[in-house]
Design an enzyme around this catalytic site. Structure first.
Site, PDB file in Angstrom:
ATOM      1  N   SER A  13       5.512  39.772  44.101  1.00 37.96           N
ATOM      2  CA  SER A  13       4.547  38.981  44.873  1.00 37.96           C
ATOM      3  C   SER A  13       4.657  39.354  46.358  1.00 37.96           C
ATOM      4  CB  SER A  13       4.792  37.494  44.617  1.00 37.96           C
ATOM      5  OG  SER A  13       3.752  36.718  45.126  1.00 37.96           O
TER       6      SER A  13
ATOM      7  N   ASP B 213      -3.499  37.674  36.356  1.00 40.95           N
ATOM      8  CA  ASP B 213      -2.964  37.134  37.612  1.00 40.95           C
ATOM      9  C   ASP B 213      -4.103  36.547  38.456  1.00 40.95           C
ATOM     10  OD1 ASP B 213      -1.738  36.681  40.081  1.00 40.95           O
ATOM     11  OD2 ASP B 213      -0.463  38.457  39.912  1.00 40.95           O
TER      12      ASP B 213
ATOM     13  N   HIS C  38       0.741  35.805  37.135  1.00 37.83           N
ATOM     14  CA  HIS C  38       1.479  36.153  38.346  1.00 37.83           C
ATOM     15  C   HIS C  38       2.986  36.025  38.101  1.00 37.83           C
ATOM     16  CE1 HIS C  38       1.630  37.064  42.608  1.00 37.83           C
ATOM     17  NE2 HIS C  38       2.459  36.050  42.808  1.00 37.83           N
TER      18      HIS C  38
END
Length: 407
Positions: A270, A352, A384
């Site tokens: 991320s 995601d 995600h």
């Protein structure tokens, strides 16, 4: 009323507010703290009468104390250390509940080398600890795993940066300086802790079992060190946070003879993926391999593609894609990716909603057009994160094999 607050300390402290004089808030002194390092107060709980439970997160490790409040002197005198020493040290307290009837605690606790275990703590001196579970890591002897060590350092501008270093166990037989994997957590308002219950720790342990040293910093912007520390990344992605990493790689880690910084790979998830891309593109001389897990590649397109409910938050945290395009592009890996000099693996969840698959696909397509060495792994049933058991097995092995080949 006794409460915790940032009125007197950025990392929280105790205060007393008389109910008949609510404007007369006074600081409360804490006596008996024994932990060292930096962090913040996390927990205040009244047990019964004037007895309280007080908790801290110190460099990612949990501490809990029990003590008595003296209202006359405005002091909390701590009598017992419930967590932070002995078997309940160097780990994360997942949960603690006080059983008033039995005058005992129920505890769940995890470390870098142990999944979450259940305990009870009792006795008038809080010294009767009993473990009720024996969770193991696939039968791997604990002495072959890495507990990690404090590796905090002073950054380029004098700010202390909390970090841990995980090295292969001596019993594994690896000799010479170890190749380095530099692991960057997500968030950026997050914190990497010695907690086997979290996604990254099994991966970190798998890397050490395969002979890698793993450096895990919590640079400015991380949680767990006060508001000022956390806010330093707001509207400064790729700024001072990036320089913390560069300082560690150029000034700190080269001084450790156990590590070979000339065989270094960087990986992150991320925001950590964003920083991986940033470091690999803007400081290509530092890396021999890089793994990006669903990291933003172009901050303008990233900010435009997040869910509608996220857009005001992203504009405040990162920048506004409509009014600050130049700034966001200056901070985007996109702008510097032609400088990439090492092989890259990109990992993405097809579903995601935060960093959508198109973001990673555009990165991969651009790298291939430039003739860069890049591999792309997409999980069709992930978002995600990589949550499904079979996918975790695949991603841990894929990433480790990639680093073994390239480093």
């Amino acid at each position: 009323v006794l409460f915790s607050t940032t009125i007197f300390s950025d990392t929280y402290s105790l205060a007393w507010m008389p109910l008949d004089e609510p404007d007369n808030i006074q600081p409360v002194t804490i006596n008996g703290l024994i932990h060292e390092g930096q962090g913040e107060m996390t927990t205040l709980e009244r047990l019964e009468g004037n007895r309280y439970l007080l908790g801290f997160n110190i460099d990612g490790c949990s501490w809990r104390y029990e003590g008595v409040l003296d209202e006359e002197t405005m002091q909390l005198n701590l009598d017992y250390v419930l967590c932070g020493q002995g078997e309940l040290a160097n780990g994360v307290l997942e949960k603690l509940r006080y059983d008033k009837a039995g005058d005992r605690y129920a505890i769940s606790f995890s470390t870098a080398v142990s999944p979450t275990q259940l305990y009870t703590l009792s006795g008038p001196n809080r010294d009767q600890l009993q473990r009720h579970t024996d969770e193991t890591i696939l039968g791997i002897p604990r002495h072959l795993l890495s507990t990690g060590e404090d590796a905090s350092f002073t950054s380029y501008d004098g700010l202390r940066i909390s970090a841990r270093l995980y090295l292969p166990a001596a019993e594994l037989g690896y000799t010479g300086p170890h190749p380095l994997v530099y692991y960057i957590h997500g968030g950026p308002q997050g914190q990497e802790r010695p907690d086997f219950a979290w996604f990254s720790m099994p991966f970190i342990q798998f890397l050490t079992l395969n002979g890698f040293a793993v450096f895990v910093p919590n640079v400015r912007g991380s949680t767990g060190y006060g508001f000022n520390y956390m806010k330093q990344v707001v509207r400064d992605w790729g700024g001072a946070d990036r320089l913390d990493h560069v300082h560690a790689m150029t000034e700190i880690l080269p001084q450790d003879g156990r590590i070979d910084v000339n065989r270094a790979g960087v990986v992150g998830r991320s925001y950590g993926g964003y920083m991986t891309l940033t470091l690999a593109a803007r400081h290509p001389e530092l890396w021999s391999a890089a793994i990006d897990m669903f990291g933003p590649y172009n901050l303008v397109t990233f900010a435009r593609r997040v869910p509608e409910t996220w857009k005001p938050f992203i504009a405040m945290l990162v920048g506004d894609p409509e009014t600050e395009q130049d700034f966001l592009l200056e901070r985007s890996p996109y702008t510097y990716m032609e400088n990439l000099a090492c092989p890259m693996l990109v990992i993405q969840g097809q579903n995601d909603p935060r960093v959508i698959e198109q973001e990673s696909r555009e990165l991969v397509e651009s790298l291939r057009e430039m003739g860069k060495e890049v591999e792309y792994l997409v999980f069709p049933d992930e978002g995600h994160d990589v949550l499904k058991y079979e996918n975790r097995i695949r991603v841990y092995n894929t990433m480790t094999d990639f680093f073994k080949e390239k480093l």
